[in-house]
Scaffold this motif. Structure first.
Motif, PDB file in Angstrom:
ATOM      1  N   SER A  21       1.129  -1.209   0.154  1.00  0.00           N
ATOM      2  CA  SER A  21      -0.003  -0.113   0.073  1.00  0.00           C
ATOM      3  C   SER A  21       0.900   1.307   0.084  1.00  0.00           C
ATOM      4  CB  SER A  21      -0.859   0.063   1.314  1.00  0.00           C
ATOM      5  OG  SER A  21      -1.706   1.032   1.149  1.00  0.00           O
ATOM      6  N   ASN A  22       1.828   1.216   0.857  1.00  0.00           N
ATOM      7  CA  ASN A  22       2.788   2.473   0.873  1.00  0.00           C
ATOM      8  C   ASN A  22       3.677   2.814  -0.269  1.00  0.00           C
ATOM      9  OD1 ASN A  22       1.961   3.093   3.560  1.00  0.00           O
ATOM     10  ND2 ASN A  22       3.725   1.855   4.405  1.00  0.00           N
ATOM     11  N   LYS A  23       3.957   1.644  -0.920  1.00  0.00           N
ATOM     12  CA  LYS A  23       4.779   1.633  -2.238  1.00  0.00           C
ATOM     13  C   LYS A  23       3.899   2.374  -3.362  1.00  0.00           C
ATOM     14  CE  LYS A  23       9.153   0.016  -2.094  1.00  0.00           C
ATOM     15  NZ  LYS A  23      10.046   1.076  -2.536  1.00  0.00           N
ATOM     16  N   ILE A  24       2.525   1.724  -3.416  1.00  0.00           N
ATOM     17  CA  ILE A  24       1.838   2.293  -4.465  1.00  0.00           C
ATOM     18  C   ILE A  24       1.439   3.698  -4.079  1.00  0.00           C
ATOM     19  CG2 ILE A  24      -0.715   2.166  -5.386  1.00  0.00           C
ATOM     20  CD1 ILE A  24      -0.479  -1.043  -4.809  1.00  0.00           C
ATOM     21  N   LYS A  25       1.166   4.004  -2.876  1.00  0.00           N
ATOM     22  CA  LYS A  25       0.863   5.607  -2.577  1.00  0.00           C
ATOM     23  C   LYS A  25       1.881   6.506  -2.865  1.00  0.00           C
ATOM     24  CE  LYS A  25      -1.698   8.566  -0.424  1.00  0.00           C
ATOM     25  NZ  LYS A  25      -3.097   9.044  -0.909  1.00  0.00           N
ATOM     26  N   LYS A  26       3.288   5.767  -2.526  1.00  0.00           N
ATOM     27  CA  LYS A  26       4.503   6.899  -2.844  1.00  0.00           C
ATOM     28  C   LYS A  26       4.944   6.746  -4.362  1.00  0.00           C
ATOM     29  CE  LYS A  26       9.492   6.856  -1.561  1.00  0.00           C
ATOM     30  NZ  LYS A  26      10.423   6.286  -0.592  1.00  0.00           N
ATOM     31  N   THR A  27       4.617   5.765  -5.068  1.00  0.00           N
ATOM     32  CA  THR A  27       5.037   5.424  -6.392  1.00  0.00           C
ATOM     33  C   THR A  27       4.089   6.545  -7.426  1.00  0.00           C
ATOM     34  OG1 THR A  27       6.198   3.323  -6.144  1.00  0.00           O
ATOM     35  CG2 THR A  27       5.633   4.023  -8.339  1.00  0.00           C
ATOM     36  N   TYR A  28       2.756   6.017  -6.990  1.00  0.00           N
ATOM     37  CA  TYR A  28       1.809   6.622  -8.161  1.00  0.00           C
ATOM     38  C   TYR A  28       0.757   7.688  -7.535  1.00  0.00           C
ATOM     39  CZ  TYR A  28       2.887   2.428 -10.630  1.00  0.00           C
ATOM     40  OH  TYR A  28       3.454   1.411 -11.180  1.00  0.00           O
ATOM     41  N   ASN A  29       1.046   8.031  -6.263  1.00  0.00           N
ATOM     42  CA  ASN A  29       0.392   9.062  -5.453  1.00  0.00           C
ATOM     43  C   ASN A  29      -1.087   8.807  -5.684  1.00  0.00           C
ATOM     44  OD1 ASN A  29       0.337  11.572  -4.064  1.00  0.00           O
ATOM     45  ND2 ASN A  29      -0.035  12.802  -5.693  1.00  0.00           N
ATOM     46  N   MET A  30      -1.438   7.591  -5.438  1.00  0.00           N
ATOM     47  CA  MET A  30      -2.882   7.053  -5.114  1.00  0.00           C
ATOM     48  C   MET A  30      -2.892   5.833  -4.362  1.00  0.00           C
ATOM     49  SD  MET A  30      -3.891   6.014  -9.069  1.00  0.00           S
ATOM     50  CE  MET A  30      -2.995   7.322  -9.935  1.00  0.00           C
ATOM     51  N   THR A  31      -4.136   5.588  -4.035  1.00  0.00           N
ATOM     52  CA  THR A  31      -4.411   4.286  -3.172  1.00  0.00           C
ATOM     53  C   THR A  31      -4.498   3.116  -4.197  1.00  0.00           C
ATOM     54  OG1 THR A  31      -6.793   4.306  -3.603  1.00  0.00           O
ATOM     55  CG2 THR A  31      -5.903   5.486  -1.785  1.00  0.00           C
ATOM     56  N   PHE A  32      -4.240   2.112  -3.765  1.00  0.00           N
ATOM     57  CA  PHE A  32      -4.475   0.599  -4.566  1.00  0.00           C
ATOM     58  C   PHE A  32      -5.690   0.956  -5.150  1.00  0.00           C
ATOM     59  CE2 PHE A  32      -6.076  -3.709  -4.788  1.00  0.00           C
ATOM     60  CZ  PHE A  32      -4.932  -4.239  -5.740  1.00  0.00           C
ATOM     61  N   ASN A  33      -6.848   0.858  -4.678  1.00  0.00           N
ATOM     62  CA  ASN A  33      -8.076   0.837  -5.323  1.00  0.00           C
ATOM     63  C   ASN A  33      -8.144   1.984  -6.376  1.00  0.00           C
ATOM     64  OD1 ASN A  33      -9.021  -1.268  -3.928  1.00  0.00           O
ATOM     65  ND2 ASN A  33     -10.096  -0.223  -2.430  1.00  0.00           N
ATOM     66  N   SER A  34      -7.754   2.760  -6.323  1.00  0.00           N
ATOM     67  CA  SER A  34      -7.722   4.161  -7.300  1.00  0.00           C
ATOM     68  C   SER A  34      -6.902   3.645  -8.605  1.00  0.00           C
ATOM     69  CB  SER A  34      -7.230   5.472  -6.731  1.00  0.00           C
ATOM     70  OG  SER A  34      -8.182   6.016  -5.899  1.00  0.00           O
ATOM     71  N   TYR A  35      -5.696   3.311  -8.164  1.00  0.00           N
ATOM     72  CA  TYR A  35      -5.067   2.540  -9.036  1.00  0.00           C
ATOM     73  C   TYR A  35      -5.464   1.372  -9.884  1.00  0.00           C
ATOM     74  CZ  TYR A  35      -0.856   0.636 -11.665  1.00  0.00           C
ATOM     75  OH  TYR A  35       0.141   0.193 -12.536  1.00  0.00           O
TER      76      TYR A  35
END
Length: 92
Positions: A21-35
Motif C-alpha cells: 500500500s505504501n509503495k503504491i501510494k509513494k510511486t503513483y500518489n494514489m491508493t491501490f483501489n484508485s490505481y
C-alpha cells in the motif's frame, strides 16, 4: 476480470499489505483501489475503441461486477459515460 485485492498482491509478492500500500501510494500518489480502477478504466476505453462488445460486457471483462458502479467510476475518470464515449468515437 477477476476480483483483485491488495491482500492478493501482497501475498503474491511475499510482502506485507501495508508495504504494498505504501509503495503504491509513494510511486503513483494514489491508493491501490484508485490505481486498479484507473487501470481497469483504461482497458475499458481500449475495448470501447477496438471492439463491438456491449458496454455491460466490457464492464464485466474489466473486472466490474456491477454495471452501475462501472459507469460511475468511468465517468469520474473520463468525464463522460461509457455510452457517451462510444457515441463520440462513432462521430469522430
Amino acid at each position: 476480470m477477476s476480483k483483485i485485492m491488495l491482500l492478493d498482491v501482497a501475498d503474491h509478492l511475499l510482502i506485507s499489505v501495508s508495504h504494498v500500500s505504501n509503495k503504491i501510494k509513494k510511486t503513483y500518489n494514489m491508493t491501490f483501489n484508485s490505481y486498479l480502477n484507473r487501470f481497469r478504466i483504461q482497458k475499458a476505453i481500449e475495448m470501447i475503441k477496438n471492439t463491438d462488445f456491449p458496454i455491460y460486457e466490457i464492464s464485466q471483462l474489466c473486472g466490474f461486477s456491477e454495471y452501475k458502479y462501472f459507469s460511475q467510476v468511468f465517468k469520474k475518470y473520463v468525464g463522460m459515460s461509457p455510452r457517451e464515449l462510444k457515441t463520440y468515437l462513432k462521430i469522430v
